[in-house]
Design a protein around this motif. Structure first.
Motif, short mmCIF file in Angstrom:
data_model
loop_
_atom_site.label_atom_id
_atom_site.label_comp_id
_atom_site.label_asym_id
_atom_site.label_seq_id
_atom_site.Cartn_x
_atom_site.Cartn_y
_atom_site.Cartn_z
N ILE A 32 0.42 -1.20 0.19
CA ILE A 32 0.42 -0.55 0.02
C ILE A 32 1.47 1.30 -0.49
O ILE A 32 2.49 1.27 0.79
CB ILE A 32 -1.15 -0.20 1.46
CG1 ILE A 32 -1.83 -1.28 1.06
CG2 ILE A 32 -1.67 1.06 1.48
CD1 ILE A 32 -2.77 -0.99 2.75
N ASP A 33 0.34 1.90 -1.17
CA ASP A 33 1.97 3.70 -0.76
C ASP A 33 0.24 4.32 -1.20
O ASP A 33 -0.14 4.32 -1.56
CB ASP A 33 2.49 3.15 -1.67
CG ASP A 33 4.11 4.25 -1.63
OD1 ASP A 33 3.07 5.86 -1.52
OD2 ASP A 33 4.34 4.07 -1.04
N ALA A 34 1.25 5.60 -0.46
CA ALA A 34 -0.13 7.02 -0.57
C ALA A 34 0.54 7.71 -2.26
O ALA A 34 -0.48 8.38 -2.85
CB ALA A 34 0.51 7.71 0.26
N THR A 81 -1.45 -1.91 -4.14
CA THR A 81 -2.78 -0.19 -4.17
C THR A 81 -2.16 0.96 -3.46
O THR A 81 -1.24 1.64 -2.74
CB THR A 81 -3.32 -0.88 -2.63
OG1 THR A 81 -4.05 -2.62 -2.86
CG2 THR A 81 -4.31 0.32 -2.46
N LEU A 82 -2.02 1.46 -5.10
CA LEU A 82 -1.52 2.64 -5.05
C LEU A 82 -1.73 3.96 -4.44
O LEU A 82 -3.43 3.95 -5.29
CB LEU A 82 -0.60 2.95 -6.09
CG LEU A 82 0.26 1.54 -6.61
CD1 LEU A 82 1.33 2.01 -7.51
CD2 LEU A 82 1.49 2.01 -5.67
N GLY A 83 -1.52 5.05 -4.32
CA GLY A 83 -2.86 6.80 -4.85
C GLY A 83 -3.19 6.06 -3.15
O GLY A 83 -4.90 6.94 -3.74
N GLU A 84 -3.57 5.61 -2.14
CA GLU A 84 -4.52 4.53 -1.26
C GLU A 84 -3.17 5.27 0.41
O GLU A 84 -2.74 4.37 0.10
CB GLU A 84 -4.88 3.72 -1.24
CG GLU A 84 -5.97 4.15 -2.18
CD GLU A 84 -6.68 3.27 -2.88
OE1 GLU A 84 -7.53 2.20 -1.36
OE2 GLU A 84 -7.20 2.35 -3.60
N ARG A 85 -3.83 5.93 1.57
CA ARG A 85 -3.40 5.54 2.25
C ARG A 85 -3.40 4.64 3.46
O ARG A 85 -4.92 4.69 3.62
CB ARG A 85 -3.30 6.51 2.58
CG ARG A 85 -2.32 7.25 4.46
CD ARG A 85 -2.63 9.02 4.89
NE ARG A 85 -4.07 8.54 5.01
CZ ARG A 85 -4.65 9.88 4.86
NH1 ARG A 85 -4.42 10.64 4.05
NH2 ARG A 85 -6.47 10.11 5.70
N ALA A 86 -2.71 4.32 4.04
CA ALA A 86 -3.63 2.90 5.11
C ALA A 86 -3.89 4.15 5.92
O ALA A 86 -2.70 4.75 6.46
CB ALA A 86 -2.28 2.39 5.69
#
Length: 353
Positions: A32-34, A81-86
């Motif tokens: 996961i990466d923002a 899962t890119l463009g999203e923040r955990a």
């Protein structure tokens, strides 16, 4: 629900190398990466700057390092899962964790590895009083999908690599591109500066320096910006546009992870470095620049080392009671999840007469 063996939060160099080390242990990873693409700081902040302390590479560009890491781990088929923040984490009765992003995407894994570098990156916003009114309505702080700007009038503000590179790229996509910088000089790669100069000379980019955007025009969507010339205190003028993209860099913050019950010290996550870089919550590890312990060095190569040891403990959590015997890749080779295999050439057996 996305399920995996190790859920990695952060797709920078340490997170990407974790995929490879986990793959050697037959463990599947999801990241996961923002940010909208893998690579972390190396891709977003300084892709064209050289790094000099990566073993076996006397010099390698940060962006090229990301490319090599992606190539190294691709046979282990990581998910992204890119463009999203955990955002949140919940421990389940079976000991696994469910991590939900700010966009509602749920992920479940028995092991969570936080490899978020200096934390999640928040854009540095210009001091424009009404800018928040237009966020996602024509104001974007990073470019995720260039096709959005096809045939549009775009204003970009900034003087670094991101502003230069996106101005160059969008010059072939947008109807018009205007680049605004508060100084005449740009702090970017020489090739990019020269390319922007060439595009300006050919009328493909409008360049306004020294100047800054001080206001945004529009009702429910951006219709234009107000620009102030730096050398003229009173001189302001308007530019019609569909999108305003201020690219002033990113500010690292732990973000929601700081509320997960982890032990925090000076904006970093405390870990047990005597064994495996586990946090105070069993099953959650922190590796790379995001962690802290006595003698910690914030170096990429240290993150690689931490990732390797972390994966050994992750294997024990996922396969309790099962013993793993370390085999060198020179002996065992590398079997990818995609059916590929890498191995050293076998010695030729031949008698000496």
């Amino acid at each position: 629900m996305i399920t995996t063996d190790i859920l990695i939060i952060g797709a920078g160099p340490t997170g990407l190398f974790t995929v490879f080390e986990a793959g050697l242990l037959k463990l599947k990873c999801h990241l996961i990466d923002a940010l909208p693409q893998p690579g972390g700081q190396c891709t977003e902040l300084y892709p064209k700057k050289p790094i000099y302390d990566i073993p076996a590479y006397p010099e390698i560009l940060a962006g090229d390092l990301t490319d090599r890491l992606m190539e190294q781990c691709k046979q282990f088929e990581p998910g992204f899962t890119l463009g999203e923040r955990a955002d949140t984490i919940e421990k389940q009765e079976d000991g696994s964790f469910i991590v939900t992003t700010n966009k509602g995407t749920k992920h479940q894994a028995p092991v969570v590895a936080i490899a978020g570098g200096l934390g999640s990156f928040e854009p540095r916003k210009p001091l424009i009083h009404n800018i928040t009114d237009f966020e996602d309505k024509g104001v974007e702080y990073m470019i995720k999908e260039p096709e959005v700007y096809r045939g549009k009038n775009v204003v970009i503000a900034g003087g670094g690599d991101s502003a230069l590179d996106w101005s160059i790229f969008l010059s072939d996509v947008a109807k018009s591109v205007t680049l605004i910088h508060r100084r005449n000089e740009f702090r970017g790669h020489l090739d990019s500066v020269e390319k922007v100069q060439e595009l300006k000379n050919n009328g493909k980019i409008n360049l306004i320096t020294p100047a800054e955007v001080v206001g945004i025009l529009g009702d429910k969507k951006v219709k234009g910006v107000v620009v102030k010339q730096a050398q003229h205190i009173e001189k302001e003028f308007e530019i019609e546009c569909d999108h305003f993209i201020p690219l002033f860099g990113l500010s690292p913050k732990l973000g929601p992870i700081a509320n997960w019950g982890l032990e925090i010290e000076k904006n970093a996550i405390k870990v047990d470095n005597s064994l495996d870089y586990q946090t105070n919550i069993p099953g959650i590890f922190a590796i790379g620049d995001v962690n802290t312990y006595p003698g910690k060095l914030k170096l990429i190569l240290c993150g690689f080392h931490e990732a390797t040891l972390m994966c050994q403990s992750a294997y024990k959590i996922i396969n309790p009671g099962k013993r793993y015997v370390l085999k060198y890749t020179t002996v065992a080779g590398v079997n990818g999840f995609d059916g590929t295999r890498k191995e050293a050439p076998k010695a030729v057996v031949k008698a000496i007469e």
